[in-house]
Motif scaffolding. Structure first.
Motif, mmCIF file in Angstrom:
data_model
loop_
_atom_site.group_PDB
_atom_site.id
_atom_site.type_symbol
_atom_site.label_atom_id
_atom_site.label_comp_id
_atom_site.label_asym_id
_atom_site.label_seq_id
_atom_site.Cartn_x
_atom_site.Cartn_y
_atom_site.Cartn_z
ATOM 1 N N LEU A 149 19.021 2.837 18.294
ATOM 2 C CA LEU A 149 18.594 2.077 16.922
ATOM 3 C C LEU A 149 16.930 1.868 16.951
ATOM 4 N N VAL A 150 16.471 1.832 15.759
ATOM 5 C CA VAL A 150 15.048 1.478 15.647
ATOM 6 C C VAL A 150 15.271 0.242 14.654
ATOM 7 N N VAL A 151 14.618 -1.021 15.313
ATOM 8 C CA VAL A 151 14.650 -2.008 14.159
ATOM 9 C C VAL A 151 13.372 -2.456 13.635
ATOM 10 N N ILE A 152 13.341 -2.391 12.226
ATOM 11 C CA ILE A 152 11.805 -2.589 11.754
ATOM 12 C C ILE A 152 11.670 -3.928 10.967
ATOM 13 N N LYS A 153 11.023 -4.908 11.608
ATOM 14 C CA LYS A 153 11.240 -6.269 10.645
ATOM 15 C C LYS A 153 9.862 -5.971 9.797
ATOM 16 N N THR A 154 9.974 -6.490 8.453
ATOM 17 C CA THR A 154 8.962 -6.507 7.538
ATOM 18 C C THR A 154 8.632 -7.627 6.639
ATOM 19 N N ALA A 213 10.553 -0.001 2.383
ATOM 20 C CA ALA A 213 9.985 0.603 3.555
ATOM 21 C C ALA A 213 11.252 1.659 3.807
ATOM 22 N N CYS A 214 12.445 1.235 3.685
ATOM 23 C CA CYS A 214 13.773 2.179 3.852
ATOM 24 C C CYS A 214 13.828 3.187 3.013
ATOM 25 N N SER A 215 13.529 2.715 1.669
ATOM 26 C CA SER A 215 13.510 4.281 0.598
ATOM 27 C C SER A 215 12.207 5.122 1.279
ATOM 28 N N ALA A 216 11.026 4.717 1.523
ATOM 29 C CA ALA A 216 10.197 5.607 1.834
ATOM 30 C C ALA A 216 10.675 6.605 3.117
ATOM 31 N N LEU A 217 11.241 5.872 4.118
ATOM 32 C CA LEU A 217 11.703 6.459 5.240
ATOM 33 C C LEU A 217 12.641 7.411 4.667
ATOM 34 N N LEU A 267 1.790 9.595 2.381
ATOM 35 C CA LEU A 267 0.756 8.686 2.458
ATOM 36 C C LEU A 267 1.405 7.395 1.942
ATOM 37 N N ARG A 268 2.548 7.534 1.129
ATOM 38 C CA ARG A 268 3.243 6.157 0.586
ATOM 39 C C ARG A 268 3.880 5.533 1.855
ATOM 40 N N LEU A 269 4.526 6.259 2.590
ATOM 41 C CA LEU A 269 5.057 5.778 3.841
ATOM 42 C C LEU A 269 4.026 4.891 4.600
ATOM 43 N N ARG A 270 2.933 5.652 4.895
ATOM 44 C CA ARG A 270 1.964 5.092 5.735
ATOM 45 C C ARG A 270 1.264 3.771 5.259
ATOM 46 N N LYS A 271 1.084 3.796 3.739
ATOM 47 C CA LYS A 271 0.685 2.778 3.169
ATOM 48 C C LYS A 271 1.765 1.310 3.319
ATOM 49 N N ILE A 272 2.685 1.669 2.980
ATOM 50 C CA ILE A 272 4.049 0.421 2.946
ATOM 51 C C ILE A 272 4.088 -0.033 4.396
ATOM 52 N N PHE A 273 3.881 0.855 5.293
ATOM 53 C CA PHE A 273 4.174 0.386 6.657
ATOM 54 C C PHE A 273 2.808 -0.589 7.062
ATOM 55 N N ARG A 274 1.856 0.048 6.558
ATOM 56 C CA ARG A 274 0.468 -0.851 7.020
ATOM 57 C C ARG A 274 0.609 -2.261 6.417
ATOM 58 N N GLU A 275 1.089 -2.244 5.007
ATOM 59 C CA GLU A 275 1.063 -3.385 4.227
ATOM 60 C C GLU A 275 2.318 -4.484 4.590
ATOM 61 N N CYS A 276 3.410 -3.831 5.079
ATOM 62 C CA CYS A 276 4.835 -4.876 5.233
ATOM 63 C C CYS A 276 5.153 -4.873 6.304
ATOM 64 N N CYS A 289 9.320 5.500 17.558
ATOM 65 C CA CYS A 289 8.501 4.414 17.538
ATOM 66 C C CYS A 289 7.224 4.660 17.755
ATOM 67 N N ARG A 290 6.841 5.681 19.006
ATOM 68 C CA ARG A 290 5.420 6.047 19.105
ATOM 69 C C ARG A 290 4.853 6.594 18.036
ATOM 70 N N GLU A 291 5.535 7.152 16.820
ATOM 71 C CA GLU A 291 4.888 7.764 15.639
ATOM 72 C C GLU A 291 4.529 6.522 14.766
ATOM 73 N N LEU A 292 5.427 5.590 14.783
ATOM 74 C CA LEU A 292 5.181 4.164 13.985
ATOM 75 C C LEU A 292 3.829 3.730 14.458
ATOM 76 N N LYS A 293 3.788 3.440 15.918
ATOM 77 C CA LYS A 293 2.698 3.029 16.466
ATOM 78 C C LYS A 293 1.529 3.552 16.074
ATOM 79 N N GLU A 294 1.267 4.844 16.108
ATOM 80 C CA GLU A 294 0.306 5.830 15.530
ATOM 81 C C GLU A 294 -0.082 5.323 14.112
ATOM 82 N N MET A 295 0.961 5.186 13.590
ATOM 83 C CA MET A 295 0.947 4.901 11.853
ATOM 84 C C MET A 295 0.338 3.721 11.530
ATOM 85 N N LEU A 296 0.638 2.655 12.256
ATOM 86 C CA LEU A 296 -0.056 1.250 12.250
ATOM 87 C C LEU A 296 -1.353 1.047 12.869
#
Length: 149
Positions: free
Chosen positions: A93-98, A106-110, A74-83, A142-149
């Protein structure tokens, strides 16, 4: 074999106070389970064992509650949606811009999640780099990230 070993670990820590990885390794060997310190260390992480204070003032391994694992998700999803502003695959590599200053969160949650094929991570101020085992794993994540967001 892994499942049996991890079940034995949970049984051992439920029956007696185990305060170090070496003590856990010795208890496994006494129970007839062969293992190494590195394997026990991985098992502790995968089982999400934590140390708790005992009544005598020492510490012992104990299984964390299952609710904590759900809280991480839940925390990961919230962090990603917000930042998270964007993400992309660059080979393995997966590059995430926040937003500025939020990459470490975000990295700590991951890092607290049990993400298959994640080899390592590093965060700056507004960028997270995730090293996956291969291109296919990076694309799947990245497909999972897309579903999260």
């Amino acid at each position: 074999m892994k499942n049996a070993r991890q079940a034995k670990i949970l049984e051992i820590i439920a029956e007696r106070d185990i305060d170090t990885q070496n003590n856990l390794l010795e208890a496994l060997q006494q129970a007839g389970v062969k293992s190494t310190q590195a394997t026990v260390s991985r098992d502790i992480r995968e089982l999400r064992l934590v140390k708790e204070l005992t009544a005598s003032g020492g510490y012992r391994y104990t299984a964390s509650s299952r609710d904590e694992a759900g809280d991480f998700d839940l925390r990961l999803r919230k962090i990603f949606r917000e930042c998270v502003k964007s993400y992309a695959v660059a080979q393995n590599l997966v590059v995430i811009k926040t937003l500025p200053g939020l990459a470490n969160g975000a990295c700590s949650a991951l890092d607290s999640m049990n993400i298959p094929h994640l080899v390592g991570s590093i965060a700056g101020d507004d960028t997270v780099f995730l090293a996956m085992t291969d291109l296919l794993s990076a694309e799947a994540f990245c497909r999972e990230l897309k579903e999260m967001l």
